[in-house]
Design a protein around this motif. Structure first.
Motif, PDB file in Angstrom:
ATOM      1  N   VAL A 124       0.866  -1.187   0.000  1.00 12.28           N
ATOM      2  CA  VAL A 124       0.000   0.000   0.000  1.00 12.28           C
ATOM      3  C   VAL A 124       0.901   1.234   0.000  1.00 12.28           C
ATOM      4  O   VAL A 124       1.814   1.340   0.826  1.00 12.28           O
ATOM      5  N   LYS A 125       0.657   2.153  -0.945  1.00 15.30           N
ATOM      6  CA  LYS A 125       1.484   3.362  -1.031  1.00 15.30           C
ATOM      7  C   LYS A 125       0.601   4.603  -1.088  1.00 15.30           C
ATOM      8  O   LYS A 125      -0.290   4.711  -1.931  1.00 15.30           O
ATOM      9  N   ASN A 126       0.872   5.512  -0.137  1.00 15.30           N
ATOM     10  CA  ASN A 126       0.257   6.863  -0.141  1.00 15.30           C
ATOM     11  C   ASN A 126      -1.267   6.807  -0.325  1.00 15.30           C
ATOM     12  O   ASN A 126      -1.845   7.612  -1.064  1.00 15.30           O
ATOM     13  N   LEU A 127      -1.911   5.881   0.383  1.00 19.45           N
ATOM     14  CA  LEU A 127      -3.359   5.693   0.232  1.00 19.45           C
ATOM     15  C   LEU A 127      -4.120   6.765   1.008  1.00 19.45           C
ATOM     16  O   LEU A 127      -3.917   6.954   2.210  1.00 19.45           O
ATOM     17  N   THR A 128      -5.000   7.464   0.299  1.00 17.40           N
ATOM     18  CA  THR A 128      -5.850   8.479   0.930  1.00 17.40           C
ATOM     19  C   THR A 128      -7.312   8.172   0.590  1.00 17.40           C
ATOM     20  O   THR A 128      -7.642   7.930  -0.570  1.00 17.40           O
ATOM     21  N   VAL A 129      -8.156   8.179   1.621  1.00 19.25           N
ATOM     22  CA  VAL A 129      -9.580   7.884   1.461  1.00 19.25           C
ATOM     23  C   VAL A 129     -10.385   8.964   2.168  1.00 19.25           C
ATOM     24  O   VAL A 129     -10.082   9.324   3.312  1.00 19.25           O
ATOM     25  N   ARG A 130     -11.397   9.473   1.477  1.00 18.47           N
ATOM     26  CA  ARG A 130     -12.330  10.434   2.089  1.00 18.47           C
ATOM     27  C   ARG A 130     -13.718   9.829   2.164  1.00 18.47           C
ATOM     28  O   ARG A 130     -14.112   9.058   1.298  1.00 18.47           O
ATOM     29  N   SER A 131     -14.449  10.202   3.211  1.00 19.76           N
ATOM     30  CA  SER A 131     -15.840   9.781   3.313  1.00 19.76           C
ATOM     31  C   SER A 131     -16.691  10.611   2.365  1.00 19.76           C
ATOM     32  O   SER A 131     -16.220  11.606   1.788  1.00 19.76           O
ATOM     33  N   ILE A 132     -17.953  10.226   2.206  1.00 19.98           N
ATOM     34  CA  ILE A 132     -18.864  10.946   1.300  1.00 19.98           C
ATOM     35  C   ILE A 132     -18.983  12.413   1.686  1.00 19.98           C
ATOM     36  O   ILE A 132     -19.099  13.291   0.833  1.00 19.98           O
ATOM     37  N   ASP A 133     -18.926  12.703   3.008  1.00 21.74           N
ATOM     38  CA  ASP A 133     -19.075  14.095   3.453  1.00 21.74           C
ATOM     39  C   ASP A 133     -17.737  14.850   3.501  1.00 21.74           C
ATOM     40  O   ASP A 133     -17.640  15.910   4.103  1.00 21.74           O
ATOM     41  N   GLY A 134     -16.681  14.246   2.891  1.00 18.38           N
ATOM     42  CA  GLY A 134     -15.427  14.968   2.749  1.00 18.38           C
ATOM     43  C   GLY A 134     -14.419  14.802   3.864  1.00 18.38           C
ATOM     44  O   GLY A 134     -13.342  15.401   3.830  1.00 18.38           O
ATOM     45  N   ILE A 135     -14.727  14.001   4.874  1.00 14.73           N
ATOM     46  CA  ILE A 135     -13.801  13.803   5.996  1.00 14.73           C
ATOM     47  C   ILE A 135     -12.712  12.806   5.586  1.00 14.73           C
ATOM     48  O   ILE A 135     -12.992  11.747   5.026  1.00 14.73           O
ATOM     49  N   VAL A 136     -11.440  13.160   5.853  1.00 12.92           N
ATOM     50  CA  VAL A 136     -10.325  12.274   5.522  1.00 12.92           C
ATOM     51  C   VAL A 136     -10.303  11.098   6.490  1.00 12.92           C
ATOM     52  O   VAL A 136     -10.160  11.280   7.703  1.00 12.92           O
ATOM     53  N   THR A 142     -11.323   5.328  -3.395  1.00 15.56           N
ATOM     54  CA  THR A 142     -10.141   5.988  -2.847  1.00 15.56           C
ATOM     55  C   THR A 142      -9.881   7.293  -3.606  1.00 15.56           C
ATOM     56  O   THR A 142     -10.283   7.446  -4.755  1.00 15.56           O
ATOM     57  N   GLU A 143      -9.197   8.203  -2.920  1.00 16.06           N
ATOM     58  CA  GLU A 143      -8.879   9.497  -3.541  1.00 16.06           C
ATOM     59  C   GLU A 143      -7.550   9.439  -4.288  1.00 16.06           C
ATOM     60  O   GLU A 143      -7.408   9.977  -5.379  1.00 16.06           O
ATOM     61  N   SER A 144      -6.553   8.777  -3.680  1.00 21.64           N
ATOM     62  CA  SER A 144      -5.239   8.674  -4.310  1.00 21.64           C
ATOM     63  C   SER A 144      -4.458   7.527  -3.699  1.00 21.64           C
ATOM     64  O   SER A 144      -4.866   6.949  -2.694  1.00 21.64           O
ATOM     65  N   GLY A 145      -3.320   7.210  -4.309  1.00 20.54           N
ATOM     66  CA  GLY A 145      -2.472   6.137  -3.808  1.00 20.54           C
ATOM     67  C   GLY A 145      -2.584   4.890  -4.649  1.00 20.54           C
ATOM     68  O   GLY A 145      -3.224   4.871  -5.713  1.00 20.54           O
ATOM     69  N   SER A 146      -1.958   3.810  -4.182  1.00 19.52           N
ATOM     70  CA  SER A 146      -2.013   2.533  -4.900  1.00 19.52           C
ATOM     71  C   SER A 146      -2.002   1.379  -3.918  1.00 19.52           C
ATOM     72  O   SER A 146      -1.475   1.491  -2.808  1.00 19.52           O
ATOM     73  N   VAL A 147      -2.616   0.263  -4.341  1.00 19.50           N
ATOM     74  CA  VAL A 147      -2.593  -0.991  -3.584  1.00 19.50           C
ATOM     75  C   VAL A 147      -2.178  -2.079  -4.572  1.00 19.50           C
ATOM     76  O   VAL A 147      -2.928  -2.413  -5.484  1.00 19.50           O
ATOM     77  N   SER A 148      -0.965  -2.601  -4.409  1.00 19.53           N
ATOM     78  CA  SER A 148      -0.437  -3.608  -5.338  1.00 19.53           C
ATOM     79  C   SER A 148      -0.514  -4.996  -4.721  1.00 19.53           C
ATOM     80  O   SER A 148      -0.159  -5.184  -3.555  1.00 19.53           O
TER      81      SER A 148
END
Length: 513
Positions: A260-272, A310-316
């Motif tokens: 997992v690299k630089n994984l960023t996830v936001r909820s529907i209401d914009g919370i990280v 997901t917003e950004s990052g990668s999962v290999s």
């Protein structure tokens, strides 16, 4: 304890649900100035018994005495009028209201409710017992432990002096658990009668004054906690000697399996929910994920399994030959075909994991029905698997044709975890695999997880009990506020240090190698 009158006497209490006898002629005494730990395996009748005392269920037979006076408890309101309050595992609070508004919600009063007077009384209760609650704070701004505190203050505000807590430390950090225990001891010393339902033996030994044990709906016995130990209590619960050591075999030829690299996830209401998370999970190893509730554990596993945008990052996914497959952007079925299996046990076990109205065999088929080679569904293999899971995990059920919704929560969990492990994964993602399970069942699950590790499976284990994480896992990744605050080795890591990393960023990141 015979030389003083019991606050509560339960005599010949029985309760059945269809053909299942949840409680069978139980006698139990509860005393003021005492913390009683109520113990038993899943399905032993602990919560059912306390639900009758708190007015949620009504007994089929038997009597309940409060201060030697026979009473009839037909509702939670009746129970509160008698000074009995139950704090459930899942909180019943309105997020958009303040602590004060939640505490007085539903109370009868003449004219307009006086919020200032209520807040003053709440502060007095907090000062008396050591609670840390701001009466004007909204529930949605609170941590899990603060919400639990509001639930306890709510029943005290309404006059309860007999308190029942169901799995009170399930989602607390060690530091939050210490605070709760200090408050419970203050309440006990003030003459309150306190009952805790828990599966954590070290907490029973540390906190309780007396233990009472149920087995298969029957009262087995009680004794002062100082006169017993975790091994004896477990043997009483199960009915035979149980080995209480979690094995931790060495990692089996560990190689990177999930990166997992630089994984960023936001909820529907914009919370990280996850903020730039990076780590590697190896084959033949158990990677533990520690963090207080809501720190991104759920989103992390769901992102790997293709269930979370997901917003950004990668999962290999790294294959045996070293080639890589990017999982982000793939649907859950494609990811599952690679051997990445999500065994996620949410609070709503029957909503996400299993179908309540279907029997055990058909629920097993939910994992395998696509493998059929003809137009007809193979029912034999799933039913055989159901029989194996029932046998190996000791699922309490009248038979595999029983609808899953009729099983106790712990037995539902065994069915779900057993099904996922049986699907022969290369990556096993487990979240709260032993939540709500008794100690004997929990150790069975730990053994199954270790067997997967020894087969070379990469296991990512999200757990609530830090003691278990430190005993079971080879490495532990600590999340705090959606960020990685450190990765520590399972062997040699200190519980307090990990607890601090869970609540405050700044722990030095250990080398992942």
């Amino acid at each position: 304890m015979d030389n003083k009158n019991a606050a509560v006497k339960m005599r010949n209490i029985s309760k059945s649900f269809g053909t299942v006898k949840a409680n069978d002629k139980i006698w139990l005494d509860i005393y003021r100035g005492e913390i009683l730990a109520l113990l038993g395996e899943n399905g032993s009748g602990k919560t059912t018994l306390m639900n009758m005392l708190s007015g949620i269920y009504f007994p089929d037979e038997g009597e309940i005495f409060i201060d030697d006076k026979e009473v009839v408890i037909r509702s939670p309101k009746d129970a509160l009028n008698l000074g009995i309050g139950m704090i459930h595992q899942h909180f019943k609070l309105v997020d958009v209201l303040t602590a004060t508004e939640n505490i007085i919600l539903g109370l009868e009063g003449k004219g307009r409710l006086d919020l200032k007077a209520a807040a003053k009384k709440i502060r007095e209760i907090c000062d008396a017992y050591g609670f840390d609650v701001d009466p004007d704070q909204h529930i949605y701004e609170m941590s899990v432990s603060q919400k639990q505190t509001v639930e306890i203050v709510k029943v005290l505000y309404r006059g309860a002096d007999i308190l029942i807590l169901d799995e009170p430390t399930a989602v607390l950090t060690p530091q939050e658990t210490d605070k709760l225990f200090a408050v419970l001891r203050n309440m006990r010393d003030d003459g309150k009668a306190i009952v805790i339902i828990t599966h954590k033996m070290h907490e029973v030994e540390e906190l309780s004054d007396r233990v009472a044990v149920l087995r298969h709906g029957r009262f087995i016995g009680d004794m002062p906690t100082k006169d017993t130990n975790a091994q004896e209590m477990t043997n009483m619960m199960v009915g035979h000697a149980v080995e209480l050591n979690i094995d931790r075999p060495d990692p089996v030829d560990p190689k990177p399996r999930i990166e997992v690299k630089n994984l960023t996830v936001r909820s529907i209401d914009g919370i990280v929910k996850l903020d730039d998370v990076s780590f590697t999970a190896n084959s033949g190893e158990i990677l533990g994920i520690a963090g207080i509730s809501g720190c991104g554990q759920k989103e992390l596993l769901e992102a790997i399994a293709g269930l979370q945008p997901t917003e950004s990052g990668s999962v290999s996914y790294i294959k045996d030959d070293g080639s890589r497959e990017e999982l982000l952007g793939k649907d859950p079925l494609s990811i599952a075909d690679l051997g990445v299996v999500l065994s996620f046990v949410p609070e709503d076990r029957l909503g996400m994991g299993l179908v309540g109205n279907m029997d055990l065999g058909d629920n097993m088929m939910l994992r395998s029905f696509r493998k059929g080679k003809s137009i007809f569904t193979d029912r034999k293999s799933p039913r055989k698997l159901a029989e194996n899971v029932v046998d190996e995990l000791e699922v309490v059920t009248p038979g595999i044709s029983t609808p899953v919704r009729r099983l106790s929560g712990g037995n539902v969990q065994k069915v779900l975890v057993g099904r996922e492990i049986a699907s022969a994964p290369t990556v096993l993602l487990t979240a709260y695999a032993v939540r709500g399970l008794d100690i004997n069942s929990s150790y069975t699950i730990y053994d199954l997880i270790n067997r997967q590790k020894q087969k070379g499976v990469a296991v990512i284990y999200v757990g609530e009990d830090l003691d278990v994480l430190l005993e079971l896992c080879d490495r532990i990744l600590v999340l705090c506020g959606g960020k990685v605050s450190g990765i520590v080795p399972g062997r040699g890591a200190k519980k307090r240090e990990v607890g601090m990393m869970m609540t405050k960023l700044g722990g030095e990141k250990a080398d992942e190698e």
